[in-house]
Design a protein around this motif. Structure first.
Motif, PDB file in Angstrom:
ATOM      1  N   GLY A  21       0.805  -1.214   0.000  1.00 24.87           N
ATOM      2  CA  GLY A  21       0.000   0.000   0.000  1.00 24.87           C
ATOM      3  C   GLY A  21       0.833   1.256   0.000  1.00 24.87           C
ATOM      4  O   GLY A  21       0.485   2.254  -0.644  1.00 24.87           O
ATOM      5  N   GLY A  22       1.978   1.230   0.686  1.00 24.07           N
ATOM      6  CA  GLY A  22       2.849   2.401   0.712  1.00 24.07           C
ATOM      7  C   GLY A  22       3.390   2.732  -0.663  1.00 24.07           C
ATOM      8  O   GLY A  22       3.431   3.907  -1.071  1.00 24.07           O
ATOM      9  N   GLU A  23       3.786   1.712  -1.418  1.00 23.12           N
ATOM     10  CA  GLU A  23       4.302   1.938  -2.773  1.00 23.12           C
ATOM     11  C   GLU A  23       3.216   2.520  -3.678  1.00 23.12           C
ATOM     12  O   GLU A  23       3.449   3.491  -4.406  1.00 23.12           O
ATOM     13  CB  GLU A  23       4.802   0.600  -3.344  1.00 23.12           C
ATOM     14  CG  GLU A  23       5.305   0.677  -4.772  1.00 23.12           C
ATOM     15  CD  GLU A  23       6.564   1.511  -4.911  1.00 23.12           C
ATOM     16  OE1 GLU A  23       6.770   2.075  -5.996  1.00 23.12           O
ATOM     17  OE2 GLU A  23       7.323   1.614  -3.928  1.00 23.12           O
ATOM     18  N   LEU A  24       2.018   1.945  -3.633  1.00 25.72           N
ATOM     19  CA  LEU A  24       0.925   2.457  -4.457  1.00 25.72           C
ATOM     20  C   LEU A  24       0.530   3.867  -4.060  1.00 25.72           C
ATOM     21  O   LEU A  24       0.275   4.726  -4.911  1.00 25.72           O
ATOM     22  CB  LEU A  24      -0.297   1.535  -4.336  1.00 25.72           C
ATOM     23  CG  LEU A  24      -0.274   0.220  -5.105  1.00 25.72           C
ATOM     24  CD1 LEU A  24      -1.508  -0.612  -4.772  1.00 25.72           C
ATOM     25  CD2 LEU A  24      -0.216   0.478  -6.604  1.00 25.72           C
ATOM     26  N   PHE A  25       0.497   4.124  -2.757  1.00 27.22           N
ATOM     27  CA  PHE A  25       0.017   5.418  -2.271  1.00 27.22           C
ATOM     28  C   PHE A  25       0.988   6.540  -2.621  1.00 27.22           C
ATOM     29  O   PHE A  25       0.575   7.637  -2.999  1.00 27.22           O
ATOM     30  CB  PHE A  25      -0.197   5.351  -0.752  1.00 27.22           C
ATOM     31  CG  PHE A  25      -1.160   6.388  -0.251  1.00 27.22           C
ATOM     32  CD1 PHE A  25      -2.502   6.298  -0.559  1.00 27.22           C
ATOM     33  CD2 PHE A  25      -0.719   7.443   0.528  1.00 27.22           C
ATOM     34  CE1 PHE A  25      -3.398   7.245  -0.094  1.00 27.22           C
ATOM     35  CE2 PHE A  25      -1.604   8.388   0.987  1.00 27.22           C
ATOM     36  CZ  PHE A  25      -2.953   8.299   0.691  1.00 27.22           C
ATOM     37  N   LEU A 175      -3.879   5.763  -5.869  1.00 25.85           N
ATOM     38  CA  LEU A 175      -4.048   6.481  -4.605  1.00 25.85           C
ATOM     39  C   LEU A 175      -5.045   5.786  -3.701  1.00 25.85           C
ATOM     40  O   LEU A 175      -4.771   5.507  -2.528  1.00 25.85           O
ATOM     41  CB  LEU A 175      -4.492   7.912  -4.894  1.00 25.85           C
ATOM     42  CG  LEU A 175      -4.512   8.885  -3.709  1.00 25.85           C
ATOM     43  CD1 LEU A 175      -3.115   9.121  -3.176  1.00 25.85           C
ATOM     44  CD2 LEU A 175      -5.136  10.202  -4.126  1.00 25.85           C
ATOM     45  N   LEU A 176      -6.228   5.459  -4.243  1.00 26.30           N
ATOM     46  CA  LEU A 176      -7.268   4.827  -3.441  1.00 26.30           C
ATOM     47  C   LEU A 176      -6.905   3.382  -3.094  1.00 26.30           C
ATOM     48  O   LEU A 176      -7.153   2.928  -1.978  1.00 26.30           O
ATOM     49  CB  LEU A 176      -8.601   4.872  -4.183  1.00 26.30           C
ATOM     50  CG  LEU A 176      -9.184   6.266  -4.433  1.00 26.30           C
ATOM     51  CD1 LEU A 176     -10.507   6.178  -5.187  1.00 26.30           C
ATOM     52  CD2 LEU A 176      -9.373   7.009  -3.115  1.00 26.30           C
ATOM     53  N   VAL A 180      -6.509   1.870   0.679  1.00 27.93           N
ATOM     54  CA  VAL A 180      -7.235   0.686   1.182  1.00 27.93           C
ATOM     55  C   VAL A 180      -6.264  -0.325   1.780  1.00 27.93           C
ATOM     56  O   VAL A 180      -6.490  -0.862   2.872  1.00 27.93           O
ATOM     57  CB  VAL A 180      -8.054   0.053   0.043  1.00 27.93           C
ATOM     58  CG1 VAL A 180      -8.604  -1.305   0.481  1.00 27.93           C
ATOM     59  CG2 VAL A 180      -9.200   0.965  -0.357  1.00 27.93           C
ATOM     60  N   LEU A 181      -5.167  -0.593   1.072  1.00 28.53           N
ATOM     61  CA  LEU A 181      -4.185  -1.548   1.583  1.00 28.53           C
ATOM     62  C   LEU A 181      -3.551  -1.062   2.877  1.00 28.53           C
ATOM     63  O   LEU A 181      -3.306  -1.846   3.797  1.00 28.53           O
ATOM     64  CB  LEU A 181      -3.108  -1.806   0.529  1.00 28.53           C
ATOM     65  CG  LEU A 181      -3.543  -2.571  -0.715  1.00 28.53           C
ATOM     66  CD1 LEU A 181      -2.372  -2.743  -1.674  1.00 28.53           C
ATOM     67  CD2 LEU A 181      -4.121  -3.940  -0.343  1.00 28.53           C
ATOM     68  N   VAL A 222       5.932   3.442   6.415  1.00 29.13           N
ATOM     69  CA  VAL A 222       6.142   2.818   5.114  1.00 29.13           C
ATOM     70  C   VAL A 222       6.095   3.854   4.002  1.00 29.13           C
ATOM     71  O   VAL A 222       6.933   3.856   3.092  1.00 29.13           O
ATOM     72  CB  VAL A 222       5.091   1.710   4.876  1.00 29.13           C
ATOM     73  CG1 VAL A 222       5.238   1.133   3.484  1.00 29.13           C
ATOM     74  CG2 VAL A 222       5.237   0.611   5.920  1.00 29.13           C
ATOM     75  N   THR A 223       5.114   4.764   4.057  1.00 29.67           N
ATOM     76  CA  THR A 223       4.983   5.785   3.022  1.00 29.67           C
ATOM     77  C   THR A 223       6.214   6.675   2.967  1.00 29.67           C
ATOM     78  O   THR A 223       6.731   6.981   1.894  1.00 29.67           O
ATOM     79  CB  THR A 223       3.725   6.637   3.267  1.00 29.67           C
ATOM     80  OG1 THR A 223       2.568   5.792   3.255  1.00 29.67           O
ATOM     81  CG2 THR A 223       3.564   7.697   2.194  1.00 29.67           C
TER      82      THR A 223
END
Length: 356
Positions: A21-25, A175-176, A180-181, A222-223
């Motif tokens: 989720g951090g990578e996607l966000f 982003l979304l 969610v992850l 993580v982000t």
């Protein structure tokens, strides 16, 4: 042992979801910054921070509605301490973080002022709904200020490479999807860690200030780590500062309102120990930022070390209270002066290099 096995599975699965989720966000928020023409720092202070603060909001609000004020408040205080010492510290260990002038001039002083205000509000042993309303009004004023000042320093906006240029639908999906992850992973991690801690006999105070706070702060960690690795330093730093502001403005504000006429009961320990620590960690950033405009790897390591000492003090207080005073004495007379000397030495060396 059998009781801890499901908790271990939840922890591992939660961490895996958080990293994905951090990578996607980060990818989605970076693309949104380009599409909207907004500096990445502002995105970090608003959109990214709000997304990564969602776990803290969920945990604290549910705790308030269930009448567990201790978890609601200690989660916010512990998360803010964790964000500054661990998230910034570990991000700086990945790559030294350059600090833009906006952070020094505006955002960190604002965080310091809000932290002092919250400490003052909590000193009466209860956060009333009026205090919560005041915090939410402060949030609105801050967001308006962010929007009005976003274009004051166009030279501080980084250019994104071609790989980070996405179409609006692709940016929105990332982003979304990342959000969610992050939320799901954080909830799994907190649930597993809390169950394990209670099974081992750890007190609720330690759970709230450490395990729950660290678990709900995993999205920020993580982000920011992913952002630092990808060279998005504004996002890494702005995410931490913005998350801490939103923790105080939004989470405490909404929890105080949700508590109604009874207000949020404040543990005296939070007022006498943990809120001052939260304030001190914020104040510690100012000399680093003012002196040489970056957080070096050495300073990042020192921040992580300080959190380790704070965590150890929490454990000793609740398990071996007889040795707590000795530990505090050693920390105050030996460790903290050594940390200050290293920071001063770093600043002097930087000024000498700059003059030469």
């Amino acid at each position: 042992m059998a009781t801890l096995a499901p908790s271990a599975i939840q922890i591992v699965l939660g961490i895996a979801l958080l990293f994905g989720g951090g990578e996607l966000f980060v990818a989605g928020s970076t693309a949104v910054a380009l599409l909207l023409g907004i500096p990445q720092l502002v995105i970090g202070l608003t959109v990214v921070s709000l997304g990564t603060s969602a776990p803290e909001l969920f945990v604290s609000l549910i705790s308030t509605l269930q009448g567990n004020d201790a978890i609601a408040l200690s989660n916010v205080v512990g998360s803010n301490i964790f964000n500054v010492l661990v998230v910034l510290g570990m991000s700086a260990l990945v790559v030294p973080l350059s600090v833009r002038s906006r952070i020094v001039r505006r955002d960190v002083p604002l965080l310091l002022a809000v932290s002092m205000a919250v400490w003052g509000m909590a000193s009466g042993s209860r956060l009333t709904w009026q205090a919560g309303l005041a915090l939410l009004v402060g949030l609105v004023i801050n967001l308006v200020w962010e929007i009005r000042t976003a274009g004051e320093n166009p030279d501080e906006t980084d250019e994104l490479n071609d790989e980070e240029r996405l179409s609006p639908p692709a940016a929105t999906v990332r982003l979304l999807g990342g959000l969610v992850l992050l939320v799901l992973g954080s909830q799994l991690l907190v649930r597993g860690a809390t169950t394990a801690a209670l099974a081992l006999g750890v007190s609720q105070t330690v759970v709230g200030l450490t395990i729950v706070a660290a678990g709900t702060s995993m999205p920020e960690l993580v982000t920011s780590l992913v952002a630092a690795y990808r060279g998005r330093m504004d996002l890494a730093i702005g995410n931490v500062v913005g998350s801490n502001l939103l923790n105080l403005f939004v989470i405490l504000g909404l929890c105080a309102l949700a508590s109604g006429s009874r207000g949020l009961e404040v543990d005296p320990t939070l007022v006498s120990r943990d809120l001052p620590v939260m304030l001190a960690t914020t104040m510690a950033c100012l000399p680093i930022f003012w002196s040489h405009g970056q957080i070096t790897r050495l300073e990042g390591g020192l921040l992580v070390l300080l959190y380790g000492l704070y965590l150890l003090e929490q454990v000793l207080t609740n398990t071996l209270p007889t040795v707590t005073d000795g530990f505090r004495l050693v920390t105050l007379t030996a460790v903290l002066p050594l940390v200050l000397l290293v920071l001063v030495w770093q600043s002097v060396r930087w000024w000498q290099e700059r003059r030469s």
